[in-house]
Design an enzyme around this catalytic site. Structure first.
Site, PDB file in Angstrom:
ATOM      1  N   LYS A   1      -4.232  -2.167  -8.124  1.00  0.00           N
ATOM      2  CA  LYS A   1      -3.825  -3.214  -7.184  1.00  0.00           C
ATOM      3  C   LYS A   1      -3.276  -4.394  -7.990  1.00  0.00           C
ATOM      4  O   LYS A   1      -3.749  -4.667  -9.101  1.00  0.00           O
ATOM      5  CB  LYS A   1      -5.065  -3.636  -6.384  1.00  0.00           C
ATOM      6  CG  LYS A   1      -4.826  -4.592  -5.249  1.00  0.00           C
ATOM      7  CD  LYS A   1      -6.144  -4.832  -4.483  1.00  0.00           C
ATOM      8  CE  LYS A   1      -5.986  -5.765  -3.309  1.00  0.00           C
ATOM      9  NZ  LYS A   1      -7.250  -5.945  -2.555  1.00  0.00           N
TER      10      LYS A   1
ATOM     11  N   SER B   1      -6.897  -5.154   2.454  1.00  0.00           N
ATOM     12  CA  SER B   1      -5.728  -5.635   1.748  1.00  0.00           C
ATOM     13  C   SER B   1      -5.222  -4.693   0.655  1.00  0.00           C
ATOM     14  O   SER B   1      -4.075  -4.833   0.206  1.00  0.00           O
ATOM     15  CB  SER B   1      -6.042  -6.982   1.105  1.00  0.00           C
ATOM     16  OG  SER B   1      -7.014  -6.842   0.088  1.00  0.00           O
TER      17      SER B   1
ATOM     18  N   SER C   1     -11.618  -4.531   2.031  1.00  0.00           N
ATOM     19  CA  SER C   1     -10.254  -4.287   1.554  1.00  0.00           C
ATOM     20  C   SER C   1     -10.048  -2.990   0.777  1.00  0.00           C
ATOM     21  O   SER C   1      -8.902  -2.626   0.495  1.00  0.00           O
ATOM     22  CB  SER C   1      -9.786  -5.450   0.683  1.00  0.00           C
ATOM     23  OG  SER C   1      -9.383  -6.518   1.495  1.00  0.00           O
TER      24      SER C   1
END
Lengths: 97, 483
Positions: free
Chosen positions: B78, B153, B177
């Site tokens: 990420k 997310s 997330s």
């Protein structure tokens, strides 16, 4: 209690956020509705409940007070990220006017 | 070669037996990404050195050198995890042009184990969102239906694994997330116990809640990857010395004799009927394996979302104070220094980030601290106590991961509170600091549904055990989207 336009402007100032008039209007309503939602916490009786400060029983984590040098490579890379510099120094507008 | 459905374990076996090289593997993934990610937009940038890194590992292997446990294995990160020299942005304009100065601890650990970093994945800006729509650079789409969100997310990492762009990826989880996008994309995602994985080099959102964790197709792969990234790190004082780690080979593949708790507060009237049915089907599967199922009650979880939407913005507004427009990233010059701060931040941050900074600044401001922040910390204690009590009697708690399947792009984007409600089942694990995992448990309207397992702090082993048993008797995790 819904936030006023002045409340929003005050918070934006505290947070150092430049907001447009349209943003101020939008946030006024959105923040008010979120704050109204979180009001439900007031229903809970929390008299002598301790605050959860840390999830583990870790209070302080110490290490020896020994200076560790920053790697030269990391120092250089950090300086390269500056928006403006004078040699190896970060250049800004004056703090006190 | 078809890499689409390869698991981490299969890849390691094949690399060791020289069935294919790491270079072959990385090339296959890169061409798949090149061909298919245009529509999905899960990857922000492919690492320019990925192929060269793979070749180095291949060379070391052929010369008989001792290799790490992930030698030659491709992995995505990420975009909020720093890799020295990479242009990490947390999908924010405020970090455009920034180059990371050092490696996150997880990155150092992956590199020492020989993993090949494939690149950085898309995310909600600063991990603030549940749909990956708040990224400054564009929206990631769900590979099961490109008109729908992937969750967030860590949507980019979830999609990268789901679409077969890598066998594993890392995400971060502050309120769901990792687990929520794992659920919406049909893969496995783990939020470890707070303190299990170092957060050094992870761009902070809410420091008392943030944890890094893996995405994979199988629970076994998640357990295997965790062995590399977990454990005490001097650079993160909240990381903990682990007494033991879970070696995936040693996990008992049985649930016989375990007690599973179903919290009644999570199964309320009006919940999605399909989600409920599929989760209860999974529970029945565990029961068939010899687990005892009991109803439990956690009376304070109804306040979890309210606690979260006080504490998270407070911590985030403080953490994001570092973006001054001077030391890195986006800069906009005002008439004086204060105005330069305000302009740089006001122009650089997107709407959701600004909303949360405003909320946190308000809750922490003079006169409101006790009513919001202190109150929320107290209710957080009560939520944690609910978990502590229940976990004395049950080995794991089972709930849905998300109240619904993936929704349409744009559907909730304009309405923050509705968006926040999509995290209602995942937030409690962060507040109570317990480990939680999402794994695929079926389909509703041809879209994946996720099962959430929550356990005792630092007892990830129990989640692996239940998850591996479940995946040994079901096939849901073998389904892949046609992209």
């Amino acid at each position: 209690m819904p936030l006023s336009t002045n409340d929003v402007k005050h918070i934006a100032k505290l947070a150092r956020l430049y907001l447009t008039e349209a943003e101020i209007d939008e946030y006024k309503d959105q923040l008010s509705s979120i704050l109204e939602y979180v009001q439900k916490l007031q229903e809970v009786n929390t008299g002598d409940v301790p605050e959860l400060q840390h999830s583990l029983d870790v209070i302080n984590v110490f290490r020896e007070d020994v200076i560790e040098e920053c790697a030269e490579d990391a120092r250089k890379r950090a300086i390269e990220n500056f928006s403006s510099r004078n040699g190896d120094l970060l250049e800004t507008q004056s703090v006190w006017m | 070669m078809d890499v689409t459905t390869l698991s981490l374990k299969e890849i390691i076996r094949a690399l060791e037996s020289k069935e294919f090289s790491s270079e072959d593997l990385v090339s296959a993934y890169l061409s798949r990404i090149e061909k298919l990610d245009g529509d999905l937009y899960s990857v922000l940038e492919v690492s320019p050195s990925a192929l060269e890194d793979a070749r180095k590992i291949d060379k070391a292997r052929s010369s008989g050198q001792e290799l790490g446990s992930l030698a030659g294995v491709p992995i995505f990160l990420k975009d909020n995890m720093m890799v020295k020299g990479w242009g990490n942005t947390s999908a924010s304009q405020v970090l455009e042009g920034h180059k990371s100065v050092y490696n996150a601890t997880v990155v150092d650990r992956l590199k020492s184990a020989g993993a090949v970093l494939l690149g950085r994945t898309n995310m909600d800006e600063f991990a603030m969102g549940s749909s990956t729509e708040s990224s400054h650079f564009g929206t990631t789409k769900n590979p099961w239906d490109k008109t729908r969100v992937p969750g967030g997310s860590s949507g980019g990492s979830a999609v990268a694994v789901s679409a077969g762009f890598a066998p594993v990826a890392l995400g971060s989880d502050t309120g769901g997330s990792i687990r929520q996008p794992a659920s919406l994309c049909g893969v496995v995602g783990l939020k470890p116990t707070y303190g299990r994985v170092s957060r050094y080099g992870l761009m902070a959102m809410a420091s008392s809640l943030d944890q890094i964790g893996p995405f994979a197709r199988t629970v076994e792969d998640v357990a295997f990857l965790m062995q590399t990234i977990e454990g005490k790190d001097q650079k993160d004082a909240t990381s903990v010395e682990l007494s033991e780690t879970s070696i995936s080979e040693l996990i008992e593949p049985t649930v016989d004799g375990l007690t599973i708790g179903i919290p009644k507060e999570y199964f309320l009237e009006g919940m999605d009927a399909d989600v409920k049915r599929l989760v209860m089907d999974a529970v029945a599967e565990l029961e068939k394996g010899g687990a005892k199922v009991v109803e439990i009650s956690m009376p304070h979880v109804q306040y979890a979302l309210a606690v979260y939407y006080v504490l998270m913005p407070c911590e985030a507004s403080s953490n994001l104070g570092r973006f001054d427009g001077l030391r890195y990233g986006y800069h906009s010059t005002g008439e004086n220094l204060t105005e330069t701060y305000s302009r740089s931040r006001g122009e650089g941050f997107g709407p959701e980030v600004k909303r949360r900074i405003m909320l946190g600044s308000y809750a922490l401001s003079a006169g409101y601290y006790d009513a919001y922040y202190r109150k929320a910390l107290k209710v957080r204690s009560l939520i944690k106590k609910d978990f502590d009590e229940v976990l004395k009697h049950v080995d794991a708690i089972v709930t849905p991961t998300s109240p619904s399947v993936a929704w349409k792009l744009g559907e909730k984007f304009g309405d923050p509170l509705t968006m926040y409600l999509s995290d209602i089942y995942t937030i409690t694990a962060n507040l109570a600091t317990v480990p939680a995992m999402s794994l695929p448990c079926g389909f509703s309207q041809d879209l994946p549904v996720g099962l959430q397992l929550m356990g005792r702090p630092f007892d990830e082993h129990m989640l692996y055990r239940i998850g591996m048993y479940y995946q040994s008797v079901t096939e849901w995790h073998k389904q892949t989207p046609i992209v």
